[in-house]
Design a protein around this motif. Structure first.
Motif, PDB file in Angstrom:
ATOM      1  N   CYS A  65      -7.001   8.311  -1.740  1.00  0.00           N
ATOM      2  CA  CYS A  65      -5.863   8.867  -1.000  1.00  0.00           C
ATOM      3  C   CYS A  65      -4.729   7.869  -0.824  1.00  0.00           C
ATOM      4  O   CYS A  65      -3.703   8.207  -0.245  1.00  0.00           O
ATOM      5  CB  CYS A  65      -6.327   9.426   0.344  1.00  0.00           C
ATOM      6  N   HIS A  66      -4.891   6.650  -1.309  1.00  0.00           N
ATOM      7  CA  HIS A  66      -3.797   5.671  -1.281  1.00  0.00           C
ATOM      8  C   HIS A  66      -4.021   4.672  -2.414  1.00  0.00           C
ATOM      9  O   HIS A  66      -5.130   4.551  -2.935  1.00  0.00           O
ATOM     10  CB  HIS A  66      -3.730   4.944   0.071  1.00  0.00           C
ATOM     11  N   ALA A  72       0.851  -1.191   0.000  1.00  0.00           N
ATOM     12  CA  ALA A  72       0.000   0.000   0.000  1.00  0.00           C
ATOM     13  C   ALA A  72       0.887   1.242   0.000  1.00  0.00           C
ATOM     14  O   ALA A  72       1.753   1.392   0.859  1.00  0.00           O
ATOM     15  CB  ALA A  72      -0.923   0.003   1.206  1.00  0.00           C
ATOM     16  N   TYR A  73       0.672   2.103  -0.973  1.00  0.00           N
ATOM     17  CA  TYR A  73       1.394   3.366  -1.076  1.00  0.00           C
ATOM     18  C   TYR A  73       0.495   4.466  -0.527  1.00  0.00           C
ATOM     19  O   TYR A  73      -0.659   4.594  -0.944  1.00  0.00           O
ATOM     20  CB  TYR A  73       1.754   3.655  -2.536  1.00  0.00           C
ATOM     21  N   ALA A 100      -0.442   6.286 -12.027  1.00  0.00           N
ATOM     22  CA  ALA A 100      -0.209   6.252 -13.478  1.00  0.00           C
ATOM     23  C   ALA A 100       0.437   4.923 -13.892  1.00  0.00           C
ATOM     24  O   ALA A 100       0.038   4.321 -14.896  1.00  0.00           O
ATOM     25  CB  ALA A 100       0.663   7.428 -13.901  1.00  0.00           C
ATOM     26  N   ARG A 101       1.397   4.458 -13.128  1.00  0.00           N
ATOM     27  CA  ARG A 101       2.096   3.211 -13.457  1.00  0.00           C
ATOM     28  C   ARG A 101       1.137   2.019 -13.443  1.00  0.00           C
ATOM     29  O   ARG A 101       1.314   1.065 -14.197  1.00  0.00           O
ATOM     30  CB  ARG A 101       3.233   2.967 -12.463  1.00  0.00           C
ATOM     31  N   HIS A 102       0.105   2.101 -12.618  1.00  0.00           N
ATOM     32  CA  HIS A 102      -0.810   0.967 -12.477  1.00  0.00           C
ATOM     33  C   HIS A 102      -2.163   1.182 -13.153  1.00  0.00           C
ATOM     34  O   HIS A 102      -3.108   0.426 -12.923  1.00  0.00           O
ATOM     35  CB  HIS A 102      -0.980   0.626 -10.998  1.00  0.00           C
ATOM     36  N   ASP A 115       4.106  11.880  -3.162  1.00  0.00           N
ATOM     37  CA  ASP A 115       3.315  12.046  -4.383  1.00  0.00           C
ATOM     38  C   ASP A 115       2.928  10.669  -4.911  1.00  0.00           C
ATOM     39  O   ASP A 115       3.797   9.882  -5.316  1.00  0.00           O
ATOM     40  CB  ASP A 115       4.134  12.816  -5.428  1.00  0.00           C
ATOM     41  N   LEU A 116       1.646  10.384  -4.913  1.00  0.00           N
ATOM     42  CA  LEU A 116       1.161   9.077  -5.367  1.00  0.00           C
ATOM     43  C   LEU A 116       0.770   9.048  -6.835  1.00  0.00           C
ATOM     44  O   LEU A 116       0.489   7.979  -7.377  1.00  0.00           O
ATOM     45  CB  LEU A 116      -0.020   8.634  -4.502  1.00  0.00           C
TER      46      LEU A 116
END
Length: 151
Positions: A79-80, A32-33, A68-70, A62-63
C-alpha cells in the motif's frame, strides 16, 4: 612542538568523523509515497522513524507509476512505496530488513512485503501471521529475503 603532529591528527580524525556522521545520516533518509487515506502506511512510517530513519512522506492518489518507475511488479504491490539508496521498499517491510538490504547491497530493484501482512510494521492491529519479505531483481523475479512471524 611535540604536540603539533598530535593536534593535526586529531583535526584530521575529527574531520573524518564529521564526514562519516554526515554520510550515516544521509544513508538513513528515505522518501515514502503513500495515498492520503491510508492509516497503516502512517504506522509503517512511524515504525521506520522509531528505528532512526528520517522519512519524507509524499502523498499521491495513484502509486502505480512510482512502483513501475522503481521496478516493482504489480503482483508484489503493497500500500506504499519508499525509495532509499536506489532501492524501492514496497509495503510493510521491517526496518531490520531495510538495514540488512543497505548493509549487503545486493543487485536488486526492490525489497517487498507483498500485500498487507497482519503483524507486519503498521499492520499490528490486524492480528499476526507469518509473512516473508522478497528481494525483487531487475527482471521482476523475487526470492525470499526474510521470514517473519508477525509483531
Amino acid at each position: 612542538m611535540g604536540g603539533f603532529p598530535t593536534r593535526r591528527l586529531l583535526l584530521a580524525a575529527g574531520a573524518a568523523l564529521a564526514v562519516a556522521s554526515a554520510s550515516s545520516a544521509q544513508d538513513r533518509r528515505m522518501t515514502a509515497y503513500k495515498t492520503p487515506w491510508c492509516g497503516c502506511c502512517d504506522g509503517w512510517v512511524a515504525h521506520m522513524r522509531a528505528a532512526g530513519w528520517t522519512v519524507q512522506v509524499v502523498e499521491l492518489e495513484d502509486l502505480a507509476p512510482i512502483r513501475a518507475r522503481h521496478g516493482v511488479p504489480d503482483r508484489y504491490a503493497g500500500c506504499h512505496t519508499a525509495v532509499v539508496a536506489g532501492y524501492a521498499i514496497e509495503g510493510h517491510v521491517p526496518a531490520a530488513d531495510v538495514e540488512r538490504l543497505l548493509r549487503t547491497r545486493p543487485t536488486a530493484a526492490a525489497l517487498a512485503a507483498p500485500g498487507m501482512p497482519a503483524g507486519s510494521p503498521g499492520m499490528e492491529a490486524a492480528g499476526r501471521e507469518p509473512y516473508v519479505t522478497v528481494l525483487i531483481d531487475r527482471t521482476g523475479r523475487a526470492t525470499v529475503f526474510g521470514r517473519h512471524n508477525g509483531a
